[in-house]
Design an enzyme around this catalytic site. Structure first.
Site, short mmCIF file in Angstrom:
data_model
loop_
_atom_site.label_atom_id
_atom_site.label_comp_id
_atom_site.label_asym_id
_atom_site.label_seq_id
_atom_site.Cartn_x
_atom_site.Cartn_y
_atom_site.Cartn_z
N SER A 235 0.69 -1.27 0.12
CA SER A 235 -0.12 -0.09 -0.12
C SER A 235 0.68 1.24 -0.04
O SER A 235 0.19 2.42 -0.30
CB SER A 235 -1.12 -0.13 1.12
OG SER A 235 -0.21 -0.07 2.50
N LYS A 280 -6.12 4.53 8.15
CA LYS A 280 -4.68 5.08 7.53
C LYS A 280 -4.60 6.67 7.65
O LYS A 280 -3.90 7.21 7.83
CB LYS A 280 -4.51 4.75 6.25
CG LYS A 280 -3.99 3.09 6.27
CD LYS A 280 -3.60 2.48 5.15
CE LYS A 280 -3.12 1.00 5.21
NZ LYS A 280 -3.00 0.48 3.83
#
Length: 349
Positions: A235, A280
């Site tokens: 990611s 996140k």
């Protein structure tokens, strides 16, 4: 009588101790996912042997995933920022060692794609060599179960080779359900072949039933080094790409800003979806980031059939921003050029 009471007391203490041990220390087949943190990419990346001493920073963000005990499950159930994930869903049946290796394969691919895209965007000579696809898992109904294993590299299908995993997937999905298929693969340095059948996958498409990620290598005269250690997963690809491009082509692109984001990076520069976007963006905000790039790809129709309320990564991040009243600008992107253009356009603001 006194002896019986004493014995019952001892037994109750022992039982209570055992129960407490189980509740606090014994791991259950679940994991708890919660916000992790954010790290300056300069701590893991060196480009052309030069130090990036420009103000501001690019940050990759991550979630924290831990095996859960009964007490941790209870706490997670009461925490709106934590999710409980069954072990089977998270690891796909892989044990801890296999899961770690899978994460490292994802990180390797992420780094290579970021190098390739960063170099291309900076107009530096580069090439991407595709060796095949790493096998990450094999489904229970695959005819290649007990044949292909984690870390094997599939190099051909029916004698055909490919330039990327999407090419391989497109070819295999076009084969007739139940038809014979031959896979060429590397295992422990040996070139092998195996025959099996095309099956119906969970997403409704035809395939051979393996999870995969690209096995690649980047060629360039520019020296780009990653030192990510035990960090795994794909990611950080978008942010790695931005950091490489900035150092090679536009050192002032950050303009003193603390920038974070998430998303995989693909061979064509597109930004792929990730998990935990809501967590996140929280990590990014806590780290002081003013900008957060989030993938904004349409939700797969097959996923919508199973989960009608499924959201894009951007929508997940925006929900978290509104819910926690975060002061961070979430920017939707579908490719790395959109992120670069946004940073250029908003310089000095």
């Amino acid at each position: 009588m006194k002896k019986n009471k004493k014995l019952l007391l001892i037994l109750s203490i022992v039982l209570s101790t055992v129960l407490l041990w189980v509740a606090f220390l014994f791991p259950l087949p679940y994991y708890v996912e919660s916000p992790g943190g954010a790290s300056d990419i300069r701590s893991v990346l060196t480009v052309a042997g030069k130090k990036d001493d420009k103000p501001g920073s690019y940050n990759f963000v991550y979630v924290q995933v831990k095996p859960a005990t009964a007490v941790q499950l209870l706490l997670a159930a009461l925490d709106s920022h934590s999710d409980i994930i069954p072990k089977q869903e998270l690891a796909g049946g892989a044990n801890s060692e296999e899961f770690y290796r899978i994460s490292q394969f994802y990180m390797e691919t992420s780094q290579n794609m970021a190098k390739y895209q960063g170099l291309k965007l900076a107009k530096k000579d580069t090439s991407l060599e595709f060796f095949g696809v790493y096998v990450l898992n094999v489904t229970e109904d695959s005819t290649f179960k007990q044949i292909l294993n984690i870390a094997d590299t599939v190099v051909s299908v029916n004698g055909k080779t490919f330039k990327s995993s999407p090419e391989l997937i497109d070819y295999v999905s076009g084969l007739t359900l139940g038809s014979d298929v031959e896979v060429g693969y590397l295992s422990s340095g040996k070139e092998l072949t195996a025959k099996g059948k095309i099956i119906k996958l969970e997403n409704g498409k035809n395939g051979i039933g393996i999870g995969l990620v690209d096995h690649t290598e980047v060629k360039s005269s520019e020296k780009i080094d990653f030192q990510t250690g035990n960090i795994g997963g794909p990611s950080a690809g978008l942010m790695f790409t931005l950091a490489i491009y900035t150092q090679l082509a536009d050192p002032d692109l950050r303009d003193g800003r603390v920038i974070a984001g998430t998303g995989t990076i693909e061979q064509d520069g597109s930004v792929g979806d990730i998990g935990g976007a809501d967590k996140k963006v929280l990590s990014a905000a806590k780290a002081g980031a003013s900008i957060f790039f989030a993938p904004n790809n349409p939700v797969d129709p097959e996923i919508l059939k199973q989960k009608p309320d499924a959201k894009t990564n951007y929508e997940e991040a925006m929900e978290a921003v509104k819910k926690d009243k975060l002061t961070i600008q979430v920017v939707p992107v579908t490719n790395v050029q959109e992120a670069i253009d946004y940073l250029k356009k908003t310089k000095g603001q």
